[in-house]
Write a protein that holds these residues in place. Sequence first.
Motif, PDB file in Angstrom:
ATOM      1  N   ASP A  56       0.848  -1.192   0.000  1.00 11.29           N
ATOM      2  CA  ASP A  56       0.000   0.000   0.000  1.00 11.29           C
ATOM      3  C   ASP A  56       0.885   1.245   0.000  1.00 11.29           C
ATOM      4  OD1 ASP A  56       0.976   0.096   2.571  1.00 11.29           O
ATOM      5  OD2 ASP A  56      -0.956   0.398   3.539  1.00 11.29           O
ATOM      6  N   SER A  57       2.023   1.166  -0.700  1.00 12.92           N
ATOM      7  CA  SER A  57       2.982   2.266  -0.721  1.00 12.92           C
ATOM      8  C   SER A  57       2.385   3.517  -1.366  1.00 12.92           C
ATOM      9  CB  SER A  57       4.258   1.848  -1.442  1.00 12.92           C
ATOM     10  OG  SER A  57       3.953   1.360  -2.731  1.00 12.92           O
ATOM     11  N   SER A  58       1.948   3.408  -2.611  1.00 12.70           N
ATOM     12  CA  SER A  58       1.296   4.542  -3.270  1.00 12.70           C
ATOM     13  C   SER A  58      -0.179   4.254  -3.499  1.00 12.70           C
ATOM     14  CB  SER A  58       1.980   4.850  -4.601  1.00 12.70           C
ATOM     15  OG  SER A  58       1.969   3.711  -5.434  1.00 12.70           O
ATOM     16  N   ARG A  59      -0.521   2.976  -3.604  1.00 17.74           N
ATOM     17  CA  ARG A  59      -1.900   2.518  -3.700  1.00 17.74           C
ATOM     18  C   ARG A  59      -1.911   1.071  -3.236  1.00 17.74           C
ATOM     19  NH1 ARG A  59      -2.929  -0.794  -8.085  1.00 17.74           N
ATOM     20  NH2 ARG A  59      -1.210  -1.014  -9.559  1.00 17.74           N
ATOM     21  N   LEU A  60      -3.065   0.556  -2.937  1.00 17.43           N
ATOM     22  CA  LEU A  60      -3.187  -0.823  -2.502  1.00 17.43           C
ATOM     23  C   LEU A  60      -3.228  -1.732  -3.723  1.00 17.43           C
ATOM     24  CD1 LEU A  60      -3.625  -2.793  -0.120  1.00 17.43           C
ATOM     25  CD2 LEU A  60      -6.063  -2.406  -0.392  1.00 17.43           C
ATOM     26  N   TYR A  61      -2.292  -2.672  -3.810  1.00 17.26           N
ATOM     27  CA  TYR A  61      -2.290  -3.584  -4.954  1.00 17.26           C
ATOM     28  C   TYR A  61      -1.583  -4.881  -4.597  1.00 17.26           C
ATOM     29  CZ  TYR A  61       2.654  -2.452  -5.886  1.00 17.26           C
ATOM     30  OH  TYR A  61       4.019  -2.308  -5.791  1.00 17.26           O
ATOM     31  N   ALA A  62      -1.868  -5.902  -5.386  1.00 15.90           N
ATOM     32  CA  ALA A  62      -1.185  -7.180  -5.298  1.00 15.90           C
ATOM     33  C   ALA A  62      -0.346  -7.367  -6.553  1.00 15.90           C
ATOM     34  CB  ALA A  62      -2.193  -8.319  -5.176  1.00 15.90           C
ATOM     35  N   SER A  63       0.706  -8.163  -6.441  1.00 17.83           N
ATOM     36  CA  SER A  63       1.547  -8.449  -7.584  1.00 17.83           C
ATOM     37  C   SER A  63       1.988  -9.909  -7.507  1.00 17.83           C
ATOM     38  CB  SER A  63       2.782  -7.532  -7.583  1.00 17.83           C
ATOM     39  OG  SER A  63       3.650  -7.838  -8.659  1.00 17.83           O
ATOM     40  N   THR A  64       2.176 -10.530  -8.670  1.00 19.31           N
ATOM     41  CA  THR A  64       2.651 -11.904  -8.757  1.00 19.31           C
ATOM     42  C   THR A  64       3.930 -11.930  -9.581  1.00 19.31           C
ATOM     43  OG1 THR A  64       0.435 -12.848  -8.593  1.00 19.31           O
ATOM     44  CG2 THR A  64       2.126 -14.225  -9.607  1.00 19.31           C
ATOM     45  N   THR A  65       4.929 -12.649  -9.088  1.00 21.22           N
ATOM     46  CA  THR A  65       6.197 -12.797  -9.803  1.00 21.22           C
ATOM     47  C   THR A  65       6.438 -14.255 -10.147  1.00 21.22           C
ATOM     48  OG1 THR A  65       7.206 -10.889  -8.702  1.00 21.22           O
ATOM     49  CG2 THR A  65       8.706 -12.490  -9.673  1.00 21.22           C
ATOM     50  N   ALA A  66       6.763 -14.512 -11.404  1.00 21.15           N
ATOM     51  CA  ALA A  66       7.220 -15.825 -11.870  1.00 21.15           C
ATOM     52  C   ALA A  66       8.675 -15.661 -12.277  1.00 21.15           C
ATOM     53  CB  ALA A  66       6.385 -16.300 -13.051  1.00 21.15           C
ATOM     54  N   ALA A  67       9.523 -16.629 -11.952  1.00 20.90           N
ATOM     55  CA  ALA A  67      10.944 -16.490 -12.263  1.00 20.90           C
ATOM     56  C   ALA A  67      11.580 -17.849 -12.502  1.00 20.90           C
ATOM     57  CB  ALA A  67      11.671 -15.777 -11.120  1.00 20.90           C
ATOM     58  N   ARG A  68      12.640 -17.842 -13.286  1.00 20.85           N
ATOM     59  CA  ARG A  68      13.452 -19.035 -13.406  1.00 20.85           C
ATOM     60  C   ARG A  68      14.201 -19.233 -12.100  1.00 20.85           C
ATOM     61  NH1 ARG A  68      18.242 -20.528 -17.843  1.00 20.85           N
ATOM     62  NH2 ARG A  68      18.630 -22.618 -16.977  1.00 20.85           N
ATOM     63  N   ASN A  69      14.276 -20.445 -11.619  1.00 15.50           N
ATOM     64  CA  ASN A  69      15.011 -20.736 -10.397  1.00 15.50           C
ATOM     65  C   ASN A  69      16.462 -21.031 -10.767  1.00 15.50           C
ATOM     66  OD1 ASN A  69      15.706 -21.314  -7.767  1.00 15.50           O
ATOM     67  ND2 ASN A  69      15.008 -23.447  -7.869  1.00 15.50           N
ATOM     68  N   GLY A  70      17.190 -19.953 -10.985  1.00 11.95           N
ATOM     69  CA  GLY A  70      18.577 -20.073 -11.396  1.00 11.95           C
ATOM     70  C   GLY A  70      18.948 -18.919 -12.300  1.00 11.95           C
ATOM     71  N   SER A  71      20.195 -18.925 -12.772  1.00 13.46           N
ATOM     72  CA  SER A  71      20.668 -17.847 -13.639  1.00 13.46           C
ATOM     73  C   SER A  71      20.225 -18.093 -15.078  1.00 13.46           C
ATOM     74  CB  SER A  71      22.191 -17.752 -13.554  1.00 13.46           C
ATOM     75  OG  SER A  71      22.767 -18.974 -13.982  1.00 13.46           O
ATOM     76  N   GLY A  72      20.362 -17.060 -15.881  1.00  9.24           N
ATOM     77  CA  GLY A  72      19.988 -17.179 -17.280  1.00  9.24           C
ATOM     78  C   GLY A  72      18.514 -16.927 -17.507  1.00  9.24           C
ATOM     79  N   PRO A 103      13.000 -12.926 -24.094  1.00  8.48           N
ATOM     80  CA  PRO A 103      13.695 -13.760 -23.114  1.00  8.48           C
ATOM     81  C   PRO A 103      13.707 -13.075 -21.751  1.00  8.48           C
ATOM     82  CG  PRO A 103      14.955 -13.609 -25.152  1.00  8.48           C
ATOM     83  CD  PRO A 103      13.847 -12.598 -25.256  1.00  8.48           C
ATOM     84  N   ALA A 104      13.493 -13.837 -20.688  1.00  3.69           N
ATOM     85  CA  ALA A 104      13.381 -13.236 -19.361  1.00  3.69           C
ATOM     86  C   ALA A 104      13.818 -14.211 -18.292  1.00  3.69           C
ATOM     87  CB  ALA A 104      11.952 -12.783 -19.092  1.00  3.69           C
ATOM     88  N   ASN A 105      14.355 -13.648 -17.208  1.00  3.94           N
ATOM     89  CA  ASN A 105      14.663 -14.434 -16.016  1.00  3.94           C
ATOM     90  C   ASN A 105      13.532 -14.368 -15.018  1.00  3.94           C
ATOM     91  OD1 ASN A 105      15.966 -14.213 -13.006  1.00  3.94           O
ATOM     92  ND2 ASN A 105      16.980 -15.801 -14.236  1.00  3.94           N
ATOM     93  N   SER A 106      12.809 -13.243 -14.986  1.00  2.56           N
ATOM     94  CA  SER A 106      11.666 -13.099 -14.081  1.00  2.56           C
ATOM     95  C   SER A 106      10.624 -12.200 -14.720  1.00  2.56           C
ATOM     96  CB  SER A 106      12.098 -12.523 -12.732  1.00  2.56           C
ATOM     97  OG  SER A 106      12.558 -11.190 -12.874  1.00  2.56           O
ATOM     98  N   PHE A 107       9.409 -12.279 -14.188  1.00  2.99           N
ATOM     99  CA  PHE A 107       8.277 -11.561 -14.770  1.00  2.99           C
ATOM    100  C   PHE A 107       7.288 -11.259 -13.663  1.00  2.99           C
ATOM    101  CE2 PHE A 107       4.157 -11.826 -17.252  1.00  2.99           C
ATOM    102  CZ  PHE A 107       4.340 -10.640 -17.950  1.00  2.99           C
TER     103      PHE A 107
END
Length: 261
Positions: A56-72, A103-107
């Motif tokens: 709730d820093s600037s507004r109240l929101y939720a976020s979801t992160t998907a990421a590779r478990n490792g480098s690259g 290509p992405a490591n996290s999203f």
Amino acid sequence: MASVRRAHARAGLIGLLAAGLLGAFTPQAAAAAYSPWGYYGPVKGYKYKNRAYISDSSRLYASTTAARNGSGNVPAGYLGALARLYKGSKLCASNGYSYTSGPANSFSVPTLGKGCGAGTYHSYGVTKAYNGNGYNAVHTLKSPSLSHRSLAPATPGRGAAEPAWPRNAKGETYGSGLDARTPDGGPDLIEAYTTDGKAGFVRRAELEDEPAPASPREAIALQSKRAGEDRRIAVYDRDGTTAIGTFVITHAPGRASARHR
């Protein structure tokens, strides 16, 4: 001397009033919290992790992160995510799925809007990983609760059995989506708020009526086509028939992070 004492007394009173006023108007620190990482895979040779975030820093929101478990990085379109914000047991805001366009490591993808009024909130999202013939969907763990900028202990999001949902006269189960243990689980009718703040239920089949891309190419094309597009579904009474309002599913842009070797 009496006038000096009165002057000091006035100065002290002014100081106390100033301190009180400053205390009253000093902004509180913003509250924010992550769920623990959840790990899964390998899926088509890649291991993944995901988590939910609430702020709730600037507004109240939720976020979801998907990421590779490792480098690259993983290839374009391999990662997908949606975020859901719950007030108490009721769904307050939800995205449709977003996918990586490169290509992405996290999203990460956030909910839009400003919440559903004062109360206690959780973030509980879903991520997707390309499996070579479609996508595997996996829940995050639930975030700690957030209420009036204070944090409470985390609530586990996996590992327990599905509850015995009550049923309405039509035989449809109803209850909170926070109690669903898998993206394919949960009651037929999920507790939710209408756009004007009334409590009711959305039909899970309508909430999750999202196109299912079979490949990263399809996911990227879908992402481009649906950017900024909102979808409205009905909010029902417990009977699953009487419509009492609408719920809006947004398509917020995600933010991808790539790692360069």
